[in-house]
Design an enzyme around this catalytic site. Structure first.
Site: not given
Ligand code: TYM
Length: 337
Positions: A119, A201, A204
């Site tokens: 992230k 993976k 969203k």
């Protein structure tokens, strides 16, 4: 007559961030299990909205997403008569315990979290302290309820392991305070991959909307996304190394229909990927259709939603306060009177 004390129902805790759309990955990796576990366990579920602000949120959209996610989870079958289903930010014990646990979590441990690395690479302009200490908040969520089991997808395994370490460390320093939870990771569906890059993976936050299926996607969109899913040139539906795209579609099909890989291979023997992809799409559409229908009813009834989440927050506060009070006492804070 001898009276027997009924066996304690094991406690399940899990949470999902309500940021943006809930994906088929969230559903197959976690939500579908949440629903299935409700009869056998005492289930406690949360919308982890405090976690969601580690990434910038537009306030109006954020509020809307939380309400939509709450309605969607009810539509998926979370039953508020059986399970406690609340919104994390409405239960202040989570943030309080998270602070305490931050002081029992090492910088080195947090630095090793792959999600933090991913992230922070994705949002280099906003590598905030919350993103870094996020696993302590997740540990607080779990440990507040003396949870036995935590149903999550494979990507949360590392965070869960850290929660266990924090619990053991605290218990060791003081005295047994937290139950040390186990993960509950499904055999199929634990890691649904991107339809466009099956080595990553399904997420969203993927900019390519064709890479993921949202729970509220229209049937036509689901068919289009499945048809465009990346596969390989072998044109044979079988589960094998080097066939990440096909393996992923087989995983989705298996998680939705309950068929195992052998059955799926037999079903599509001699058939091409076109037919297979269509079958996957149709199975997903049929799985989501009743959920989407129920969702439309729930989201239209804001008063009912508020009634559910407000009552749940009160109960969650009462339950979690027991653990928090113990923790505060053990650490040596003066009692609150
Ligand atoms: P989140 O919101 O990213 O994901 C929610 C759940 O969905 C699972 N999941 C997947 N499963 C299979 N395939 C995928 N592609 C996929 N993507 C997501 C996740 O493993 C997760 O189970 N930190 C957590 C939320 C959280 C939490 C907790 C979970 C906060 N507190 C306490 C358990 C216990 C998160 O961000 O999940």
């Amino acid at each position: 007559m001898e009276t027997q004390t009924p066996e304690r129902k094991k406690i399940i805790f899990s949470a999902i961030q309500p940021s943006g759309s809930i994906t088929l990955g969230n559903y197959l990796g976690a939500l579908k299990n949440w629903v299935a576990l409700q009869d056998e366990y005492q289930c406690i579920y949360a919308l982890a909205d405090l976690h969601a602000i580690t990434v910038r949120q537009d306030p109006a959209q954020f509020r809307r997403h939380a309400l939509e996610a709450y309605a969607l989870f009810l539509a998926c079958g979370i039953d508020v008569e059986k399970s406690l289903f609340f919104i994390q930010s409405q239960v202040h014990t989570h943030a309080e315990l998270a602070w305490v646990l931050n002081c029992y979590t090492q910088f080195g441990e947090l630095s090793r979290m792959t999600q933090f690395k991913d992230k922070s690479a994705k949002h280099p302009e906003n590598v905030n302290a919350g993103l870094f200490t996020y696993p302590s908040l997740m540990a607080a969520d779990i440990l507040l309820y003396q949870s036995d089991l935590v149903p999550v997808g494979a990507d949360q395994k590392q965070h869960l392991e850290l929660a266990r370490n924090i619990a053991e460390r605290f218990n060791g320093l003081y005295s047994p305070t937290f139950r040390v939870p186990e993960g509950y990771i499904p055999k199929v569906g634990a890691r649904i991959m991107s339809l466009q890059d099956p080595t990553r993976k399904m997420s969203k936050s993927d900019e390519n909307a064709n890479a993921w299926i949202a729970m509220l996607d229209k049937p036509d969109d689901i068919v289009r996304k499945c048809k465009r899913a990346v596969t390989d040139s072998e044109a044979c539906v079988r589960y094998a190394e080097g066939k990440a795209g096909v393996n992923n579609l087989m995983g989705i099909y298996s998680a939705v229909t309950g068929k195992d890989y052998e059955e799926i291979e037999r079903e599509f023997e001699g058939k091409g990927y076109g037919e297979f992809k269509l079958a996957v799409a149709e199975a997903v559409v049929e799985e989501l259709r009743p959920i989407q229908e129920r969702y439309a009813k729930y989201i239209a009834d804001k008063a009912y939603l508020e009634e559910c989440y407000s009552a749940a927050a009160q109960k969650a506060l009462a339950l979690s306060s027991r653990t928090l009070n113990k923790v505060m006492k053990k650490v040596g804070f003066l009692g609150r009177g």
